[in-house]
Design a protein around this motif. Structure first.
Motif, PDB file in Angstrom:
ATOM      1  N   ILE A 272      11.453   1.616   5.316  1.00  0.00           N
ATOM      2  CA  ILE A 272      10.909   2.479   4.266  1.00  0.00           C
ATOM      3  C   ILE A 272      10.542   1.600   3.069  1.00  0.00           C
ATOM      4  O   ILE A 272      11.423   1.191   2.301  1.00  0.00           O
ATOM      5  CB  ILE A 272      11.927   3.549   3.824  1.00  0.00           C
ATOM      6  CG1 ILE A 272      12.474   4.318   5.038  1.00  0.00           C
ATOM      7  CG2 ILE A 272      11.307   4.485   2.808  1.00  0.00           C
ATOM      8  CD1 ILE A 272      11.475   5.183   5.730  1.00  0.00           C
ATOM      9  N   PRO A 273       9.266   1.284   2.877  1.00  0.00           N
ATOM     10  CA  PRO A 273       8.886   0.480   1.708  1.00  0.00           C
ATOM     11  C   PRO A 273       9.132   1.252   0.416  1.00  0.00           C
ATOM     12  O   PRO A 273       8.982   2.480   0.369  1.00  0.00           O
ATOM     13  CB  PRO A 273       7.381   0.245   1.913  1.00  0.00           C
ATOM     14  CG  PRO A 273       7.126   0.554   3.366  1.00  0.00           C
ATOM     15  CD  PRO A 273       8.116   1.610   3.733  1.00  0.00           C
TER      16      PRO A 273
ATOM     17  N   LYS B 110      15.215   0.694  -5.038  1.00  0.00           N
ATOM     18  CA  LYS B 110      16.136   0.929  -3.935  1.00  0.00           C
ATOM     19  C   LYS B 110      16.039   2.363  -3.420  1.00  0.00           C
ATOM     20  O   LYS B 110      16.047   3.319  -4.192  1.00  0.00           O
ATOM     21  CB  LYS B 110      17.569   0.646  -4.389  1.00  0.00           C
ATOM     22  CG  LYS B 110      18.585   0.715  -3.268  1.00  0.00           C
ATOM     23  CD  LYS B 110      19.973   0.330  -3.761  1.00  0.00           C
ATOM     24  CE  LYS B 110      20.985   0.383  -2.624  1.00  0.00           C
ATOM     25  NZ  LYS B 110      22.346   0.009  -3.105  1.00  0.00           N
ATOM     26  N   VAL B 111      15.931   2.497  -2.100  1.00  0.00           N
ATOM     27  CA  VAL B 111      15.860   3.818  -1.485  1.00  0.00           C
ATOM     28  C   VAL B 111      17.258   4.431  -1.457  1.00  0.00           C
ATOM     29  O   VAL B 111      18.234   3.762  -1.074  1.00  0.00           O
ATOM     30  CB  VAL B 111      15.289   3.730  -0.048  1.00  0.00           C
ATOM     31  CG1 VAL B 111      15.283   5.101   0.615  1.00  0.00           C
ATOM     32  CG2 VAL B 111      13.873   3.143  -0.070  1.00  0.00           C
ATOM     33  N   ALA B 112      17.367   5.694  -1.851  1.00  0.00           N
ATOM     34  CA  ALA B 112      18.644   6.408  -1.799  1.00  0.00           C
ATOM     35  C   ALA B 112      18.765   7.148  -0.469  1.00  0.00           C
ATOM     36  O   ALA B 112      17.763   7.626   0.075  1.00  0.00           O
ATOM     37  CB  ALA B 112      18.741   7.390  -2.957  1.00  0.00           C
TER      38      ALA B 112
ATOM     39  N   SER C 120       0.831  -1.204   0.000  1.00  0.00           N
ATOM     40  CA  SER C 120       0.000   0.000   0.000  1.00  0.00           C
ATOM     41  C   SER C 120       0.865   1.254   0.000  1.00  0.00           C
ATOM     42  O   SER C 120       0.536   2.245  -0.667  1.00  0.00           O
ATOM     43  CB  SER C 120      -0.930   0.000   1.213  1.00  0.00           C
ATOM     44  OG  SER C 120      -1.808  -1.114   1.171  1.00  0.00           O
ATOM     45  N   PHE C 121       1.976   1.220   0.736  1.00  0.00           N
ATOM     46  CA  PHE C 121       2.896   2.358   0.714  1.00  0.00           C
ATOM     47  C   PHE C 121       3.464   2.559  -0.690  1.00  0.00           C
ATOM     48  O   PHE C 121       3.583   3.684  -1.176  1.00  0.00           O
ATOM     49  CB  PHE C 121       4.033   2.155   1.714  1.00  0.00           C
ATOM     50  CG  PHE C 121       3.618   2.257   3.154  1.00  0.00           C
ATOM     51  CD1 PHE C 121       3.303   3.495   3.714  1.00  0.00           C
ATOM     52  CD2 PHE C 121       3.536   1.128   3.952  1.00  0.00           C
ATOM     53  CE1 PHE C 121       2.934   3.594   5.042  1.00  0.00           C
ATOM     54  CE2 PHE C 121       3.157   1.228   5.283  1.00  0.00           C
ATOM     55  CZ  PHE C 121       2.846   2.466   5.832  1.00  0.00           C
ATOM     56  N   VAL C 122       3.809   1.474  -1.338  1.00  0.00           N
ATOM     57  CA  VAL C 122       4.356   1.560  -2.699  1.00  0.00           C
ATOM     58  C   VAL C 122       3.318   2.145  -3.647  1.00  0.00           C
ATOM     59  O   VAL C 122       3.645   2.989  -4.499  1.00  0.00           O
ATOM     60  CB  VAL C 122       4.813   0.168  -3.173  1.00  0.00           C
ATOM     61  CG1 VAL C 122       5.222   0.213  -4.647  1.00  0.00           C
ATOM     62  CG2 VAL C 122       5.978  -0.337  -2.318  1.00  0.00           C
ATOM     63  N   ALA C 123       2.067   1.727  -3.498  1.00  0.00           N
ATOM     64  CA  ALA C 123       0.998   2.258  -4.346  1.00  0.00           C
ATOM     65  C   ALA C 123       0.798   3.750  -4.108  1.00  0.00           C
ATOM     66  O   ALA C 123       0.542   4.516  -5.049  1.00  0.00           O
ATOM     67  CB  ALA C 123      -0.294   1.493  -4.084  1.00  0.00           C
TER      68      ALA C 123
ATOM     69  N   HIS D  62       7.376   4.948 -18.615  1.00  0.00           N
ATOM     70  CA  HIS D  62       6.492   4.786 -17.461  1.00  0.00           C
ATOM     71  C   HIS D  62       7.011   5.629 -16.295  1.00  0.00           C
ATOM     72  O   HIS D  62       8.219   5.620 -16.008  1.00  0.00           O
ATOM     73  CB  HIS D  62       6.412   3.313 -17.037  1.00  0.00           C
ATOM     74  CG  HIS D  62       5.755   2.441 -18.053  1.00  0.00           C
ATOM     75  ND1 HIS D  62       6.080   1.112 -18.219  1.00  0.00           N
ATOM     76  CD2 HIS D  62       4.781   2.703 -18.970  1.00  0.00           C
ATOM     77  CE1 HIS D  62       5.348   0.593 -19.173  1.00  0.00           C
ATOM     78  NE2 HIS D  62       4.550   1.545 -19.649  1.00  0.00           N
ATOM     79  N   VAL D  63       6.097   6.304 -15.650  1.00  0.00           N
ATOM     80  CA  VAL D  63       6.464   7.120 -14.496  1.00  0.00           C
ATOM     81  C   VAL D  63       6.574   6.229 -13.255  1.00  0.00           C
ATOM     82  O   VAL D  63       5.739   5.344 -13.035  1.00  0.00           O
ATOM     83  CB  VAL D  63       5.417   8.227 -14.249  1.00  0.00           C
ATOM     84  CG1 VAL D  63       5.770   9.039 -13.002  1.00  0.00           C
ATOM     85  CG2 VAL D  63       5.306   9.139 -15.464  1.00  0.00           C
ATOM     86  N   TYR D  64       7.608   6.452 -12.469  1.00  0.00           N
ATOM     87  CA  TYR D  64       7.746   5.722 -11.211  1.00  0.00           C
ATOM     88  C   TYR D  64       8.313   6.662 -10.139  1.00  0.00           C
ATOM     89  O   TYR D  64       8.809   7.750 -10.445  1.00  0.00           O
ATOM     90  CB  TYR D  64       8.634   4.488 -11.367  1.00  0.00           C
ATOM     91  CG  TYR D  64      10.097   4.790 -11.633  1.00  0.00           C
ATOM     92  CD1 TYR D  64      11.032   4.828 -10.597  1.00  0.00           C
ATOM     93  CD2 TYR D  64      10.552   5.022 -12.933  1.00  0.00           C
ATOM     94  CE1 TYR D  64      12.372   5.097 -10.839  1.00  0.00           C
ATOM     95  CE2 TYR D  64      11.891   5.298 -13.188  1.00  0.00           C
ATOM     96  CZ  TYR D  64      12.792   5.337 -12.138  1.00  0.00           C
ATOM     97  OH  TYR D  64      14.113   5.609 -12.373  1.00  0.00           O
ATOM     98  N   ALA D  65       8.221   6.244  -8.897  1.00  0.00           N
ATOM     99  CA  ALA D  65       8.666   7.064  -7.769  1.00  0.00           C
ATOM    100  C   ALA D  65      10.071   6.682  -7.348  1.00  0.00           C
ATOM    101  O   ALA D  65      10.342   5.498  -7.088  1.00  0.00           O
ATOM    102  CB  ALA D  65       7.713   6.905  -6.590  1.00  0.00           C
TER     103      ALA D  65
END
Length: 456
Positions: free
Chosen positions: A158-159, A163-165, A77-80, A136-139
């Motif tokens: 942190i979901p 990979k989180v920077a 859900s966090f990813v969404a 495609h757009v991504y976060a």
């Protein structure tokens, strides 16, 4: 059939044991007599069953099962949410969204103010909209961290779909310049900062940005968090249900002569037993309730007094908020007080009926005031507030607001009448707008709004 016991000495029984039993029985009789005299003193003679309930140690353990099966927000859900944010930023031609640890960062990245306490050293959630080779757009999620805190920051849960920077800033380097290094400013789009972020964060960012504008996140982004998902609503329903159940359970241990602080402590204990965290309970009797946030005294409950309890807590980070103004079974409430109570209940009902999808929030506030008639002069605060990861969040049911009510919005509905020196009455239930655009109380499963001062 139970075993019968005689109060007479048994042959061969030690005299000391017999005397002890007589003393115990005498204490029980004296206790009942004292309770009867106390009840008579306050003009109230409750049943013996209620007396023994009052004397017993409060047991609220039965409340623990009510929300036991409600799960916290899933990682997916966090990813969404991050994906929806990235797509919104891209549509707005924005470069980034930035938030400090708090409700918004908790919504998007599980980064609450409890997980990381604020200080003068910025630790920031940065979400940028990126486009892959397939267009495609991504976060892209980044956590700006002080260098000496980097190891601890990387332990945060942190979901993220990628990979989180963790860009780091040493103490001798401008942290906002480091933040800017992970933001693609090729389109010179605005950098949106969460509205709850501290002013020095926004100022620091603006000083290092040459072309882009740093500004508060607009309505399109605020609505992502304002409009609750079914997953969120399930948590919020249970949190509010068990808050109301806690008031009802605590009421069984209240009595004429109890202090405000004691009544509040009972409700807080019940909510804690139910599994809510950070529980609070504002407890006000009679004329003390005319000050909506309390008087600072510790009034003793009289026979003709109403009890106002405004309380809540958190379940998986989501807040509850319920207020009841009620009487005890033994109370003798004046008819004019009951008339005011019914006025408030009617105003709450009218407000709920008005709050359908597409309605301007100010119109709901006004509907409640219209329902109170001339007594609206004693309704001194707004009708309600948004609720979710914060106890008070946008949008608000208040005069002058032009916000539009939409499906998934959640609000408190809390009209009141406050006559200083005389009485204060407030009834509060939170509601949501369902997929059909209709308002539904979050407490509907356990009865919804109060019916009478004795039927909560």
């Amino acid at each position: 059939m139970g075993r019968a016991y005689s109060s007479l000495p048994i042959e061969g029984e030690p005299i000391a044991r017999t005397s002890h039993r007589w003393i115990t029985q005498l204490k029980q009789v004296l206790t009942v007599l004292v309770l009867v005299l106390v009840g008579y003193y306050y003009g109230n003679l409750p049943s013996l069953t209620r007396m023994w309930t009052i004397r017993s140690e409060p047991d609220f353990s039965h409340l623990a099962s009510h929300c036991a099966d409600i799960l916290p927000i899933k990682s997916d859900s966090f990813v969404a949410r991050q994906q929806a944010l990235a797509e919104t930023l891209y549509a707005l031609k924005a470069s980034a969204y930035i938030a400090e640890p708090g409700a918004s960062a908790a919504y998007y990245a599980n980064l609450s103010g409890t997980a990381w306490h604020l200080s003068e050293r910025p630790l920031l959630l940065i979400v940028t909209p990126e486009v892959d080779e397939d267009n495609h757009v991504y976060a892209q999620v980044s956590i700006l961290t002080p260098s000496f805190e980097a190891t601890r920051a990387k332990l945060l849960s942190i979901p993220s779909a990628s990979k989180v920077a963790y860009p780091e800033w040493p103490e001798h380097v401008d942290p906002y310049a480091v933040a800017l290094s992970v933001i693609n400013q090729s389109n010179n789009g605005p950098i949106y900062v969460d509205g709850a972020s501290r002013l020095f964060i926004r100022d620091g960012l603006q000083q290092v940005v040459s072309h882009s504008v740093v500004q508060s996140a607009p309505t399109e982004i605020r609505r992502l968090r304002e409009r609750k998902s079914e997953e969120e609503l399930e948590i919020m329903k249970c949190a509010n249900e068990v808050t109301l159940l806690s008031i009802r359970a605590a009421r069984e241990y209240m009595y004429i002569g109890i202090h405000e602080s004691e009544a509040g402590a009972l409700v807080t204990k019940a909510m804690s037993a139910a599994g809510l965290r950070g529980s609070f309970a504002l407890s006000l009797f009679a004329e003390n309730a005319a000050l909506p946030h309390g008087s600072g005294t510790d009034k003793v409950l009289g026979k003709s007094d109403l009890i106002l309890i405004d309380c809540g807590g958190t379940l998986h980070g989501y807040e509850s908020d319920v207020t009841r103004t009620f009487a005890l079974d033994d109370s003798d409430i004046p008819f004019w007080t009951l008339a005011y109570w019914r006025l408030v209940l009617n105003a709450q009902t009218v407000a709920l009926i008005t709050a359908v999808n597409g309605t301007i929030t100010a119109e709901v506030d006004q509907a409640a005031r219209n329902a109170l008639g001339v007594s609206a002069m004693y309704f001194t605060h707004r009708l309600g507030h948004g609720i979710g990861l914060e106890g008070h969040e946008s949008p608000y049911l208040t005069g002058g607001s032009k916000d539009v009510i939409l499906t998934g919005h959640t609000f408190s509905n809390e009209p009141g009448i406050y006559v200083e020196g005389l009485l204060g009455i407030r009834l509060e239930d939170c509601f949501y707008i369902d997929t059909d655009g209709q308002p539904v109380y979050l407490t509907a499963k356990v009865g919804g709004q109060a019916k009478t001062p004795w039927l909560l």
